[in-house]
Design a protein around this motif. Structure first.
Motif, mmCIF file in Angstrom:
data_model
loop_
_atom_site.group_PDB
_atom_site.id
_atom_site.type_symbol
_atom_site.label_atom_id
_atom_site.label_comp_id
_atom_site.label_asym_id
_atom_site.label_seq_id
_atom_site.Cartn_x
_atom_site.Cartn_y
_atom_site.Cartn_z
ATOM 1 N N PRO A 49 0.812 -1.221 0.000
ATOM 2 C CA PRO A 49 0.000 0.000 0.000
ATOM 3 C C PRO A 49 0.846 1.272 0.000
ATOM 4 O O PRO A 49 1.895 1.331 0.622
ATOM 5 C CB PRO A 49 -0.811 -0.119 1.300
ATOM 6 N N ARG A 50 0.358 2.282 -0.720
ATOM 7 C CA ARG A 50 1.070 3.554 -0.812
ATOM 8 C C ARG A 50 0.176 4.765 -0.591
ATOM 9 O O ARG A 50 0.652 5.886 -0.698
ATOM 10 C CB ARG A 50 1.733 3.672 -2.187
ATOM 11 N N GLY A 51 -1.097 4.583 -0.323
ATOM 12 C CA GLY A 51 -1.939 5.743 -0.078
ATOM 13 C C GLY A 51 -3.405 5.373 -0.174
ATOM 14 O O GLY A 51 -3.769 4.315 -0.706
ATOM 15 N N ILE A 52 -4.260 6.270 0.345
ATOM 16 C CA ILE A 52 -5.703 6.041 0.296
ATOM 17 C C ILE A 52 -6.426 7.390 0.346
ATOM 18 O O ILE A 52 -5.934 8.355 0.958
ATOM 19 C CB ILE A 52 -6.163 5.134 1.460
ATOM 20 N N HIS A 53 -7.565 7.467 -0.344
ATOM 21 C CA HIS A 53 -8.362 8.691 -0.356
ATOM 22 C C HIS A 53 -9.816 8.299 -0.586
ATOM 23 O O HIS A 53 -10.118 7.470 -1.452
ATOM 24 C CB HIS A 53 -7.896 9.636 -1.466
ATOM 25 N N TYR A 54 -10.716 8.913 0.172
ATOM 26 C CA TYR A 54 -12.150 8.624 0.031
ATOM 27 C C TYR A 54 -12.900 9.891 -0.367
ATOM 28 O O TYR A 54 -12.686 10.964 0.210
ATOM 29 C CB TYR A 54 -12.730 8.071 1.327
ATOM 30 N N GLU A 55 -13.780 9.756 -1.377
ATOM 31 C CA GLU A 55 -14.637 10.853 -1.839
ATOM 32 C C GLU A 55 -16.066 10.592 -1.385
ATOM 33 O O GLU A 55 -16.753 9.714 -1.945
ATOM 34 C CB GLU A 55 -14.595 10.956 -3.367
ATOM 35 N N THR A 94 -19.173 10.977 -4.133
ATOM 36 C CA THR A 94 -19.377 9.913 -5.123
ATOM 37 C C THR A 94 -19.270 8.518 -4.514
ATOM 38 O O THR A 94 -19.432 7.519 -5.226
ATOM 39 C CB THR A 94 -18.339 10.026 -6.254
ATOM 40 N N LYS A 95 -19.002 8.452 -3.211
ATOM 41 C CA LYS A 95 -18.818 7.180 -2.504
ATOM 42 C C LYS A 95 -17.780 6.295 -3.218
ATOM 43 O O LYS A 95 -18.016 5.120 -3.502
ATOM 44 C CB LYS A 95 -20.149 6.429 -2.375
ATOM 45 N N THR A 96 -16.631 6.911 -3.494
ATOM 46 C CA THR A 96 -15.568 6.221 -4.218
ATOM 47 C C THR A 96 -14.285 6.229 -3.391
ATOM 48 O O THR A 96 -13.908 7.269 -2.824
ATOM 49 C CB THR A 96 -15.303 6.882 -5.581
ATOM 50 N N LEU A 97 -13.660 5.078 -3.353
ATOM 51 C CA LEU A 97 -12.396 4.918 -2.633
ATOM 52 C C LEU A 97 -11.262 4.814 -3.643
ATOM 53 O O LEU A 97 -11.367 4.076 -4.632
ATOM 54 C CB LEU A 97 -12.431 3.657 -1.762
ATOM 55 N N TYR A 98 -10.180 5.551 -3.386
ATOM 56 C CA TYR A 98 -8.993 5.499 -4.241
ATOM 57 C C TYR A 98 -7.812 4.985 -3.409
ATOM 58 O O TYR A 98 -7.566 5.479 -2.301
ATOM 59 C CB TYR A 98 -8.661 6.886 -4.799
ATOM 60 N N THR A 99 -7.105 4.011 -3.944
ATOM 61 C CA THR A 99 -5.931 3.467 -3.253
ATOM 62 C C THR A 99 -4.762 3.408 -4.233
ATOM 63 O O THR A 99 -4.950 3.321 -5.451
ATOM 64 C CB THR A 99 -6.197 2.050 -2.708
ATOM 65 N N ARG A 154 2.296 -3.495 7.570
ATOM 66 C CA ARG A 154 2.877 -2.364 6.853
ATOM 67 C C ARG A 154 1.823 -1.413 6.276
ATOM 68 O O ARG A 154 1.794 -1.152 5.061
ATOM 69 C CB ARG A 154 3.820 -2.849 5.760
ATOM 70 N N PRO A 155 0.951 -0.887 7.120
ATOM 71 C CA PRO A 155 -0.058 0.050 6.618
ATOM 72 C C PRO A 155 0.587 1.328 6.099
ATOM 73 O O PRO A 155 1.541 1.845 6.688
ATOM 74 C CB PRO A 155 -0.928 0.317 7.846
ATOM 75 N N ASN A 156 0.085 1.832 5.013
ATOM 76 C CA ASN A 156 0.601 3.062 4.410
ATOM 77 C C ASN A 156 -0.553 3.717 3.663
ATOM 78 O O ASN A 156 -0.897 3.302 2.573
ATOM 79 C CB ASN A 156 1.750 2.724 3.455
ATOM 80 N N GLY A 157 -1.143 4.702 4.280
ATOM 81 C CA GLY A 157 -2.295 5.369 3.693
ATOM 82 C C GLY A 157 -3.368 5.578 4.746
ATOM 83 O O GLY A 157 -3.924 4.603 5.271
ATOM 84 N N LEU A 158 -3.659 6.844 5.059
ATOM 85 C CA LEU A 158 -4.630 7.179 6.098
ATOM 86 C C LEU A 158 -5.387 8.425 5.657
ATOM 87 O O LEU A 158 -4.776 9.426 5.262
ATOM 88 C CB LEU A 158 -3.889 7.426 7.423
ATOM 89 N N ASP A 159 -6.715 8.363 5.720
ATOM 90 C CA ASP A 159 -7.542 9.499 5.305
ATOM 91 C C ASP A 159 -8.697 9.652 6.280
ATOM 92 O O ASP A 159 -9.299 8.649 6.704
ATOM 93 C CB ASP A 159 -8.069 9.279 3.881
ATOM 94 N N LEU A 160 -9.000 10.889 6.653
ATOM 95 C CA LEU A 160 -10.097 11.190 7.564
ATOM 96 C C LEU A 160 -11.173 11.954 6.814
ATOM 97 O O LEU A 160 -10.906 13.013 6.236
ATOM 98 C CB LEU A 160 -9.590 12.026 8.743
#
Length: 544
Positions: free
Chosen positions: A236-242, A245-250, A511-517
């Motif tokens: 994992p290298r990142g995460i983002h939630y919209e 549109t209820k869409t998750l990007y990783t 090895r978590p990598n990517g956090l979004d609030l």
């Protein structure tokens, strides 16, 4: 008193064979530092700098030889023991100093990683947990039976055994996930935690599309060799939630796989309304991505382009040629952080090895400002990363390592360094901004220390017990808390900023990598998959 003296004598006899070699080990490390810091530049110094090792080892071999044998033993046996030990030191010196000194001419990565080997290796032992304790007990037992009692293999078991054990722990941590590894069931069993995407879904989408035109992350949409292996990587290298549109990007990317050998999805999106998974493939490492407005910016290592992707379908809206890197091999183009500033329709790229910060205009694809390695403080062999930008002042803050003045404040328009600050470590792993209170939170890479920097006074005004080598941090202003993602421990930690108390901790996978609030939910990316953490539920059950 007699018992105390006996214990001290026993401890000295036990530790002396091991401790006697440490000065030589540290001396060799200092020689490496001398080349890394360019105190020595010519390779002609290498044989001369090895002479103190030869002299020191001769005295040590002579001491331990006559402890074991009577002085009437022939000198030939002494010299045989001495020659064997020198061969061990010479092999270590050749790799640690000779190889590194040669590589520094073309690869500044050794300047960055070489001096940190021992601290990072000890950090790896710490992450390995109970397995490290078992290995340490076995090592000490073998050392006591063979080195202390039989007076044999002083260097091989007393000192050099550290290196193969460390290599074993590295593979355990990288290949299997280390002690932070946890299954989907173990993670989802925790109250408030649910899995929202796993690798089987990505694999299924990849298998389904094998007969179609594969969506590569390349300027001509075909730039990956078809002979390479197609795979889904758990890196994992990142995460983002919209939310709209209820869409998750990783994002995903592997540091230790050879380029052009494995092709894998580096950017993946999942729409929770339809369940559809879309991806973009590459064989290059993607260390970071940034999502804002209508676009995603992704800058893979060694690629000749930076890519803007549509958030709707991950189609390539623009392939911007890499600029300002003339005269250097493409293998040294290592963009480690990217972020958007949509108020001016531009994005920023930060690199390591040859560190620089560049601002690109997203419409024209041209560089509008940059600060490169040969101007000011940004010398080769360092990393510039973990940037944050103040929304009110537009000022950019970034971390530079290894460097004493590792916190940089930069002007957003000129990218010139305005201020620097020593945050009490040479390397920091993550940073978070509290714009309302004008504060920065910075996590040290090799200790649990987390410092708070007051931006008005430009000084450290508080220290917390954070989470060593936390790879990501997010500020929760609503609860006055900081969330830290433990890369080596596989945990998510909540830190109360008022009391400094660690309120709760969750398993989130290796090895978590990517956090979004977003709102009242945290989104986490790990080797196990992507997870949603419902914060009201977790906080309500904290401590139970």
């Amino acid at each position: 008193m007699a018992i105390t003296k006996q214990l001290l004598r026993w401890a000295f006899c036990f530790l002396w064979p091991f401790a006697s070699a440490l000065p030589l080990l540290f001396y060799i490390h200092l020689v490496q530092l001398g080349y890394a810091l360019e105190l020595f530049s010519s390779l002609i110094w290498l044989p001369f700098l090895f002479v103190p090792v030869v002299f020191g080892e001769f005295l040590l071999t002579r001491h331990f030889f006559y402890k074991k044998h009577s002085s009437s033993e022939p000198l030939g046996r002494l010299y045989l023991h001495f020659a064997g030990n020198i061969l061990i030191w010479l092999a270590f010196y050749s790799v640690w100093c000779g190889f590194v000194a040669v590589e520094l001419k073309t690869n500044p990565a050794w300047k960055m990683h070489g001096p940190y080997f021992f601290s990072m290796a000890l950090l790896l032992w710490r992450f390995t947990g109970w397995l490290a304790l078992i290995a340490l007990a076995y090592w000490v037992t073998l050392y006591g039976l063979v080195v202390v009692r039989l007076k044999r293999f002083r260097l091989a078991l007393g000192v050099m055994a550290f290196f193969p054990l460390t290599l074993l722990f590295f593979f355990f941590q990288w290949h299997w996930g280390g002690t932070g590894k946890a299954s989907s069931a173990q993670i989802s069993f925790q109250l408030g935690v649910s899995q929202v995407m796993d690798y089987r879904e990505i694999s299924a989408a990849l298998r389904h599309d094998r007969t179609e035109k594969l969506p590569f992350l390349a300027a001509d949409e075909s730039g990956v060799l078809m002979e390479t292996v197609l795979a889904v990587l758990r890196e994992p290298r990142g995460i983002h939630y919209e939310p709209t549109t209820k869409t998750l990007y990783t994002a995903y990317g592997s540091t230790y796989l050879g380029y052009d050998t494995v092709t894998y999805p580096v950017v993946v999106s999942k729409n929770f309304s339809t369940g559809q998974i879309i991806y973009r493939l590459s064989s290059n490492l993607l260390f970071d991505f940034s999502v804002s407005g209508p676009d995603i910016v992704a800058a893979p290592f060694i690629d000749s382009h930076i890519y803007l992707l549509s958030k709707n379908d991950l189609s390539i809206t623009s392939a911007i040629p890499v600029q300002g890197f003339d005269g250097l091999s493409r293998y040294l183009w290592n963009p480690i952080s990217v972020f958007w500033e949509h108020s001016k329709s531009r994005f920023f790229v930060l690199t390591h090895l040859y560190p620089r910060i560049q601002a690109y205009d997203s419409a024209s694809g041209k560089i509008v400002a940059q600060n490169v390695f040969d101007k000011g403080r940004l010398g080769p062999g360092k990393a510039l990363w973990a940037p944050v930008q103040c929304p009110q002042t537009k000022t950019i803050y970034a971390l530079l390592w290894p460097d004493r003045q590792s916190l940089l404040e930069l002007d957003a328009d000129t990218l010139q360094i305005k201020r620097t600050l020593n945050v009490e470590c040479l390397a920091s792993s993550a940073m978070a901004l509290d714009p309302g209170n004008r504060q920065l939170f910075i996590q040290h890479a090799t200790s649990n220390t987390l410092v708070r920097v007051d931006l008005e006074t430009w000084s450290i005004d508080r220290r917390y017990k954070g989470l060593v080598h936390a790879r990501d941090m997010v500020l929760d202003s609503k609860r006055n808390a900081l969330y830290l993602l433990g890369y080596g421990q596989g945990t998510l930690l909540a830190l109360d900023l008022e009391t400094g108390k660690r309120v709760w901790k969750l398993k989130v996978g290796a090895r978590p990598n990517g956090l979004d609030l977003k709102d009242d939910a945290l989104w986490v990316n790990s080797r196990t998959g992507a997870f949603q953490v419902d914060l009201p539920t977790v906080w309500a059950n904290a401590g139970r």
